[in-house]
Write a protein that holds these residues in place. Structure first.
Motif, PDB file in Angstrom:
ATOM      1  N   VAL A  44     -50.999  39.179 -29.458  1.00  0.00           N
ATOM      2  CA  VAL A  44     -50.859  40.324 -30.361  1.00  0.00           C
ATOM      3  C   VAL A  44     -51.449  39.963 -31.729  1.00  0.00           C
ATOM      4  N   ALA A  45     -52.236  40.880 -32.290  1.00  0.00           N
ATOM      5  CA  ALA A  45     -52.901  40.624 -33.570  1.00  0.00           C
ATOM      6  C   ALA A  45     -51.994  41.014 -34.737  1.00  0.00           C
ATOM      7  N   ASP A  46     -51.835  40.104 -35.691  1.00  0.00           N
ATOM      8  CA  ASP A  46     -51.145  40.454 -36.933  1.00  0.00           C
ATOM      9  C   ASP A  46     -52.198  40.819 -37.986  1.00  0.00           C
ATOM     10  N   ALA A  47     -51.776  41.011 -39.223  1.00  0.00           N
ATOM     11  CA  ALA A  47     -52.704  41.453 -40.275  1.00  0.00           C
ATOM     12  C   ALA A  47     -53.826  40.439 -40.500  1.00  0.00           C
ATOM     13  N   ARG A  48     -53.511  39.143 -40.458  1.00  0.00           N
ATOM     14  CA  ARG A  48     -54.548  38.134 -40.689  1.00  0.00           C
ATOM     15  C   ARG A  48     -55.584  38.144 -39.582  1.00  0.00           C
ATOM     16  N   ILE A  49     -55.147  38.303 -38.354  1.00  0.00           N
ATOM     17  CA  ILE A  49     -56.072  38.337 -37.223  1.00  0.00           C
ATOM     18  C   ILE A  49     -56.950  39.589 -37.284  1.00  0.00           C
ATOM     19  N   VAL A  50     -56.345  40.730 -37.618  1.00  0.00           N
ATOM     20  CA  VAL A  50     -57.128  41.964 -37.755  1.00  0.00           C
ATOM     21  C   VAL A  50     -58.147  41.834 -38.876  1.00  0.00           C
ATOM     22  N   ASP A  51     -57.745  41.257 -39.999  1.00  0.00           N
ATOM     23  CA  ASP A  51     -58.673  41.068 -41.122  1.00  0.00           C
ATOM     24  C   ASP A  51     -59.831  40.165 -40.720  1.00  0.00           C
ATOM     25  N   ALA A  52     -59.528  39.079 -39.996  1.00  0.00           N
ATOM     26  CA  ALA A  52     -60.592  38.170 -39.547  1.00  0.00           C
ATOM     27  C   ALA A  52     -61.558  38.892 -38.618  1.00  0.00           C
ATOM     28  N   ALA A  53     -61.012  39.696 -37.713  1.00  0.00           N
ATOM     29  CA  ALA A  53     -61.851  40.436 -36.774  1.00  0.00           C
ATOM     30  C   ALA A  53     -62.779  41.397 -37.512  1.00  0.00           C
ATOM     31  N   ARG A  54     -62.253  42.131 -38.491  1.00  0.00           N
ATOM     32  CA  ARG A  54     -63.061  43.086 -39.251  1.00  0.00           C
ATOM     33  C   ARG A  54     -64.130  42.374 -40.075  1.00  0.00           C
ATOM     34  N   ALA A 100     -69.226  33.457 -33.487  1.00  0.00           N
ATOM     35  CA  ALA A 100     -68.704  33.342 -34.853  1.00  0.00           C
ATOM     36  C   ALA A 100     -67.183  33.251 -34.854  1.00  0.00           C
ATOM     37  N   ILE A 101     -66.536  33.983 -33.955  1.00  0.00           N
ATOM     38  CA  ILE A 101     -65.073  33.916 -33.853  1.00  0.00           C
ATOM     39  C   ILE A 101     -64.630  32.526 -33.417  1.00  0.00           C
ATOM     40  N   SER A 102     -65.338  31.946 -32.463  1.00  0.00           N
ATOM     41  CA  SER A 102     -65.023  30.584 -32.015  1.00  0.00           C
ATOM     42  C   SER A 102     -65.127  29.602 -33.182  1.00  0.00           C
ATOM     43  N   THR A 103     -66.184  29.741 -33.975  1.00  0.00           N
ATOM     44  CA  THR A 103     -66.372  28.877 -35.148  1.00  0.00           C
ATOM     45  C   THR A 103     -65.249  29.081 -36.157  1.00  0.00           C
ATOM     46  N   TRP A 104     -64.854  30.333 -36.373  1.00  0.00           N
ATOM     47  CA  TRP A 104     -63.785  30.637 -37.331  1.00  0.00           C
ATOM     48  C   TRP A 104     -62.468  29.990 -36.884  1.00  0.00           C
ATOM     49  N   GLY A 154     -62.416  26.279 -37.483  1.00  0.00           N
ATOM     50  CA  GLY A 154     -62.227  25.941 -38.890  1.00  0.00           C
ATOM     51  C   GLY A 154     -60.832  26.222 -39.412  1.00  0.00           C
ATOM     52  N   ALA A 155     -60.129  27.175 -38.768  1.00  0.00           N
ATOM     53  CA  ALA A 155     -58.803  27.564 -39.253  1.00  0.00           C
ATOM     54  C   ALA A 155     -57.685  26.676 -38.719  1.00  0.00           C
ATOM     55  N   MET A 156     -57.966  25.901 -37.676  1.00  0.00           N
ATOM     56  CA  MET A 156     -56.916  25.132 -37.007  1.00  0.00           C
ATOM     57  C   MET A 156     -57.166  23.632 -37.086  1.00  0.00           C
ATOM     58  N   ARG A 157     -56.072  22.878 -36.971  1.00  0.00           N
ATOM     59  CA  ARG A 157     -56.130  21.427 -36.795  1.00  0.00           C
ATOM     60  C   ARG A 157     -55.495  21.103 -35.446  1.00  0.00           C
ATOM     61  N   TYR A 158     -56.111  20.204 -34.702  1.00  0.00           N
ATOM     62  CA  TYR A 158     -55.582  19.846 -33.385  1.00  0.00           C
ATOM     63  C   TYR A 158     -54.434  18.865 -33.566  1.00  0.00           C
ATOM     64  N   GLY A 159     -53.310  19.156 -32.913  1.00  0.00           N
ATOM     65  CA  GLY A 159     -52.183  18.242 -33.007  1.00  0.00           C
ATOM     66  C   GLY A 159     -51.003  18.702 -32.176  1.00  0.00           C
ATOM     67  N   TYR A 160     -50.210  17.736 -31.746  1.00  0.00           N
ATOM     68  CA  TYR A 160     -49.038  18.005 -30.910  1.00  0.00           C
ATOM     69  C   TYR A 160     -47.813  18.310 -31.773  1.00  0.00           C
ATOM     70  N   ASN A 171     -63.216  22.580 -29.392  1.00  0.00           N
ATOM     71  CA  ASN A 171     -64.267  21.580 -29.628  1.00  0.00           C
ATOM     72  C   ASN A 171     -65.513  22.173 -30.281  1.00  0.00           C
ATOM     73  N   HIS A 172     -65.429  23.431 -30.692  1.00  0.00           N
ATOM     74  CA  HIS A 172     -66.501  24.101 -31.439  1.00  0.00           C
ATOM     75  C   HIS A 172     -67.837  24.038 -30.705  1.00  0.00           C
ATOM     76  N   ARG A 173     -67.845  24.543 -29.471  1.00  0.00           N
ATOM     77  CA  ARG A 173     -69.077  24.548 -28.700  1.00  0.00           C
ATOM     78  C   ARG A 173     -68.949  25.487 -27.507  1.00  0.00           C
ATOM     79  N   ARG A 174     -70.086  25.788 -26.920  1.00  0.00           N
ATOM     80  CA  ARG A 174     -70.080  26.470 -25.640  1.00  0.00           C
ATOM     81  C   ARG A 174     -69.861  25.412 -24.558  1.00  0.00           C
ATOM     82  N   ILE A 175     -69.382  25.850 -23.421  1.00  0.00           N
ATOM     83  CA  ILE A 175     -69.083  24.858 -22.392  1.00  0.00           C
ATOM     84  C   ILE A 175     -70.376  24.298 -21.805  1.00  0.00           C
ATOM     85  N   THR A 176     -70.266  23.115 -21.250  1.00  0.00           N
ATOM     86  CA  THR A 176     -71.381  22.390 -20.646  1.00  0.00           C
ATOM     87  C   THR A 176     -71.033  22.121 -19.179  1.00  0.00           C
TER      88      THR A 176
END
Length: 301
Positions: A140-150, A165-169, A172-178, A252-257
């Motif tokens: 479900v999209a909240d306001a931040r997700i809708v704003d990013a999409a627009r 571009a969405i994949s790149t965004w 950049g917005a996330m850090r990988y971690g448990y 991983n910021h890429r298309r699959i291989t």
């Protein structure tokens, strides 16, 4: 080339694997991918009426991917196993065990080949694509997700370019971690935390794609070098007669291989969870998993 009999019957530790770190993936023509995976459940006492769902074996064909062989073993001798193809085209095993006094193990082995000499996109009909446009509880999209999409839609016109571009965004917005999320964490919550695992990256990308009008689906599978399962996203891009599925890995910021193997697709994680189930007992079990996987054959263009 290593024989199929050897790959399917020899001890997992005896299978010789190619070092995937040295592979020039852009030049690869075909691959053979072998995997051995084991799920173990330890229970402190007897359990009853166990029902397990496994989504761990790919379909016979998926794009340029072909399932050559597979084997599924269950440690309980009285287990009753059945297999179906679900509404998404996934191979789903259900296991029923009336009573179990000790531990339980599921052991899977498979061999998959990919021929990438000619591009073969997974295809989706107009009718099927519609269900990948609707949000789910996890996307479900909240306001931040809708704003990013627009914002991203204003800057990128084509669906494939916008999905990239969405994949790149998301990357950049996330850090990988448990420890920050679980498989039940919705996309908006994971994005607010700013930290998560591959399923979180995939859910956030799905939410933004759908908010931007791009049908997109969750992919469960494996990537060489990952200890467990991996998740990524397929954006559905219009083409003659329907849609083609273009895969992006926002973690991983890429298309699959050709280093990726698709096991199942769905609307979100809940459709394709590798293992899930229920049983009757006054206590919880402990789960552990192990995997050994890699390339046994490689050919360049």
């Amino acid at each position: 080339m290593t024989s199929m009999h050897h790959l399917m019957t020899s001890a997992a530790s005896q299978i010789a694997l190619i070092d995937h770190h040295e592979v020039a993936w852009s030049e690869v023509r075909e691959t053979r991918y072998w995997m051995h995976q084991r799920f173990e459940y330890h229970y402190p006492g007897a359990i009853r009426d166990l029902r397990q769902r496994l989504v761990v074996i790919p379909p016979e064909r998926y794009g340029d991917q072909r399932l050559c062989a597979y084997d599924l073993k269950i440690s309980a001798p009285d287990a009753v196993t059945s297999a179906i193809t679900d509404t998404f085209g996934n191979r789903v095993f259900t296991v029923a065990i009336p009573e179990l006094a000790g531990d339980l193990a599921f052991e899977m082995r498979l061999v998959v080949e990919r021929d990438v000499s000619a591009v073969v996109w997974p295809r989706v009909t107009d009718g099927d694509a519609a269900r990948y446009l609707a949000p789910t509880p996890l996307t479900v999209a909240d306001a931040r997700i809708v704003d990013a999409a627009r914002h991203l839609a204003r800057r990128h016109a084509g669906a494939e370019e916008l999905a990239d571009a969405i994949s790149t965004w998301v990357y950049g917005a996330m850090r990988y971690g448990y420890g920050a999320t679980t498989v039940s964490t919705p996309a908006a919550e994971a994005l607010a935390v700013g930290k998560g695992l591959c399923q979180d990256y995939a859910h956030i990308m799905l939410a933004i794609c759908r908010a931007a009008g791009i049908p997109a689906r969750y992919v469960s599978g494996h990537m060489l070098g990952e200890g467990g399962s991996h998740a990524w996203v397929e954006a559905l891009v219009t083409t003659a007669g329907g849609y083609r599925a273009v895969a992006f890995d926002p973690t991983n910021h890429r298309r699959i291989t050709p280093a990726y193997i698709t096991v199942a697709t769905g609307r979100d994680y809940s459709d394709v969870s590798p293992t899930s189930g229920s049983y009757r007992a006054p206590y919880q079990g402990q789960f552990s998993a192990s995997k050994r996987a890699g390339l046994t054959h490689l050919a360049y263009r």
